[in-house]
Structure formats: structure tokens, C-alpha cells
Design an enzyme around this catalytic site. Sequence first.
Site, PDB file in Angstrom:
ATOM      1  N   LYS A  33      40.573  36.309  16.718  1.00  0.00           N
ATOM      2  CA  LYS A  33      41.799  35.438  16.962  1.00  0.00           C
ATOM      3  C   LYS A  33      43.266  35.506  16.613  1.00  0.00           C
ATOM      4  O   LYS A  33      43.421  36.081  15.233  1.00  0.00           O
ATOM      5  CB  LYS A  33      41.177  34.923  16.102  1.00  0.00           C
ATOM      6  CG  LYS A  33      42.131  32.806  16.228  1.00  0.00           C
ATOM      7  CD  LYS A  33      41.246  31.689  15.897  1.00  0.00           C
ATOM      8  CE  LYS A  33      41.594  31.916  14.187  1.00  0.00           C
ATOM      9  NZ  LYS A  33      43.088  31.574  14.307  1.00  0.00           N
ATOM     10  N   ASP A  60      45.140  31.741  19.933  1.00  0.00           N
ATOM     11  CA  ASP A  60      44.570  30.182  19.121  1.00  0.00           C
ATOM     12  C   ASP A  60      45.999  29.378  18.349  1.00  0.00           C
ATOM     13  O   ASP A  60      46.501  29.400  17.756  1.00  0.00           O
ATOM     14  CB  ASP A  60      43.513  30.242  17.477  1.00  0.00           C
ATOM     15  CG  ASP A  60      43.776  28.715  16.821  1.00  0.00           C
ATOM     16  OD1 ASP A  60      43.981  27.958  16.779  1.00  0.00           O
ATOM     17  OD2 ASP A  60      43.320  29.001  15.592  1.00  0.00           O
ATOM     18  N   LYS A  62      46.574  26.512  20.012  1.00  0.00           N
ATOM     19  CA  LYS A  62      47.388  24.831  20.743  1.00  0.00           C
ATOM     20  C   LYS A  62      47.921  23.899  20.576  1.00  0.00           C
ATOM     21  O   LYS A  62      48.462  22.991  19.811  1.00  0.00           O
ATOM     22  CB  LYS A  62      46.574  23.962  18.777  1.00  0.00           C
ATOM     23  CG  LYS A  62      45.216  24.758  17.836  1.00  0.00           C
ATOM     24  CD  LYS A  62      45.325  24.144  16.619  1.00  0.00           C
ATOM     25  CE  LYS A  62      44.044  24.348  15.792  1.00  0.00           C
ATOM     26  NZ  LYS A  62      44.327  26.031  15.133  1.00  0.00           N
ATOM     27  N   ASP A  65      52.001  19.148  24.304  1.00  0.00           N
ATOM     28  CA  ASP A  65      52.970  18.808  24.577  1.00  0.00           C
ATOM     29  C   ASP A  65      52.954  17.892  25.768  1.00  0.00           C
ATOM     30  O   ASP A  65      51.767  17.635  26.317  1.00  0.00           O
ATOM     31  CB  ASP A  65      53.641  20.157  24.872  1.00  0.00           C
ATOM     32  CG  ASP A  65      55.176  19.883  24.188  1.00  0.00           C
ATOM     33  OD1 ASP A  65      56.197  18.964  24.677  1.00  0.00           O
ATOM     34  OD2 ASP A  65      56.181  21.335  24.235  1.00  0.00           O
ATOM     35  N   THR A 118      40.340  19.874  11.088  1.00  0.00           N
ATOM     36  CA  THR A 118      39.416  19.486  10.160  1.00  0.00           C
ATOM     37  C   THR A 118      39.871  18.983   8.921  1.00  0.00           C
ATOM     38  O   THR A 118      39.462  18.849   8.371  1.00  0.00           O
ATOM     39  CB  THR A 118      38.158  21.051   9.640  1.00  0.00           C
ATOM     40  OG1 THR A 118      39.666  22.283   9.827  1.00  0.00           O
ATOM     41  CG2 THR A 118      37.218  21.442  10.946  1.00  0.00           C
ATOM     42  N   ARG A 209      38.705  35.691   5.875  1.00  0.00           N
ATOM     43  CA  ARG A 209      38.664  36.330   4.583  1.00  0.00           C
ATOM     44  C   ARG A 209      37.375  37.208   4.304  1.00  0.00           C
ATOM     45  O   ARG A 209      37.741  37.960   4.067  1.00  0.00           O
ATOM     46  CB  ARG A 209      39.015  35.687   3.421  1.00  0.00           C
ATOM     47  CG  ARG A 209      40.048  35.778   3.865  1.00  0.00           C
ATOM     48  CD  ARG A 209      40.729  34.176   2.685  1.00  0.00           C
ATOM     49  NE  ARG A 209      40.441  32.691   2.819  1.00  0.00           N
ATOM     50  CZ  ARG A 209      41.474  31.741   2.401  1.00  0.00           C
ATOM     51  NH1 ARG A 209      42.064  31.695   0.997  1.00  0.00           N
ATOM     52  NH2 ARG A 209      40.861  30.534   3.563  1.00  0.00           N
TER      53      ARG A 209
END
Length: 232
Positions: A33, A60, A62, A65, A118, A209
Site C-alpha cells: 500500500k 491509498d 482517498k 473532489d 476510523t 508496523r
Amino acid sequence: MHDPRIIVALDFSSAEDALKLARKLKPHLCRLKVGKELFTATGPQLVEKLMHMEFDVFLDLKFHDIPNTVASACKAAAHLGVWMMNIHALGGRKMLTAAREAIPQSSNTKLIAVTLLTSMDQSDIADIGLQGKPEQIVMRLAQLAKDCGLDGVVCSALEATNLRQQFGADFCLVTPGIRPADSQVNDQKRITTPQQAIENGASYLVIGRPITQASDPLLMCQQLNSEIANLM
């Protein structure tokens, strides 16, 4: 055809760091990603390099517009050849439809929507004037994405159960906030283990991570894959 369920989040600020990690991983074990920080720092050239190493890339960014602008961005991403890209469901029906129509039918690029970030809780939702509880809004926006012909949504693994029941087996659910059972929580509040996420109905797991900072990222990837392999 092999379909790796793990998407490794390349949360780096330089192409050098991203490529260094990618060289330690294997395309048949994971996808990658590329998010806003890395893409802003390195541009499409890095995406092309990762794809040249035979990795599937989830772009990614997002997009959110006016419909025409989002459509053009989606067309460019499909032309780049990414495996998956995402847009904001809050952009509304016209924007979602324009994005869907902009991706050529010959393209295998998946288009998914972000419903609610989130990080947003009830007070954030009230601030921007949205009605209802987060889970109701997520369901409504996921329904909108499906109605507009999108392939799926990004959701928390905790939301995956309801979404999977509602939208059936073919709707793609991409879940971030995944931590192996024995790892640190860091700054994610709503987290689940890879096993729980798959059991809840997740299609793909975004993991950062726990893999990128592991002493042996490839081994960690293999372990996580074997953890979920017998659940398929």
C-alpha cells in the site's frame, strides 16, 4: 491464481526506505500500500518500481473532489496499472459514479470507498452535521458505494461482520488496524488480530508496523499468512 490477503502499508517518507523493505518481501506473500505521504514524496515513479518488482499496489490516496476531478484521477491511477485505489464515499453518488465510469472495463483495477475515517467518533460526526451513529453511517455509505458499482469498502474489522452479512461474499472488505496477537497497540484504538479479521469477513488485511518494523519482515509475513491460511 494466488491472492495474497495481506497488504503491507509502506508508511515511509522516502523511496529508498520503501524499496529497501519491498526487497525483503515477496509478491506471492503480500501486496503493498502506497499512501499520501509516500506518494507525495516519491510520485508515480515509485509505484512503477514496485510494480516492476511484481507487487500488486494499493494506491491509498482517498480521492475526494468534484466528480470530474476524481474521475480524471481514477483514470490516471488505472492507467498507471495499480491493483486497487480508493475514494471517499462522502463525495456522494455523482462522484462515486463518475469514478466508476472513469476506470476502463478492460482494467483489472479495483475501486473501493472509504466510509468514515476510523479516527472519527460521535462528537466529530456531530461537528460536521452527520446524523446517526458511526455504524449506521458506515452501513449507509457502504450501501451507496455498492449501489454505484464499487468493488468494496475500507472498514474496521469490527464492522466487517455486519457488512459481509449485508453485502454478500463478492463485496471487498479491506481492514486496517490489524495487529498480531502479541504485538503493541500503538495509536490504533479499534484493533483486531489477523485471525479475528478474517473470521469477521475481511477480504484483505492492511498491516503496517508489525511487518515493517519486524526484525525479519519476510518471516513475519509468512507467520501471519500461515495464521490465516487455515481459515480460508
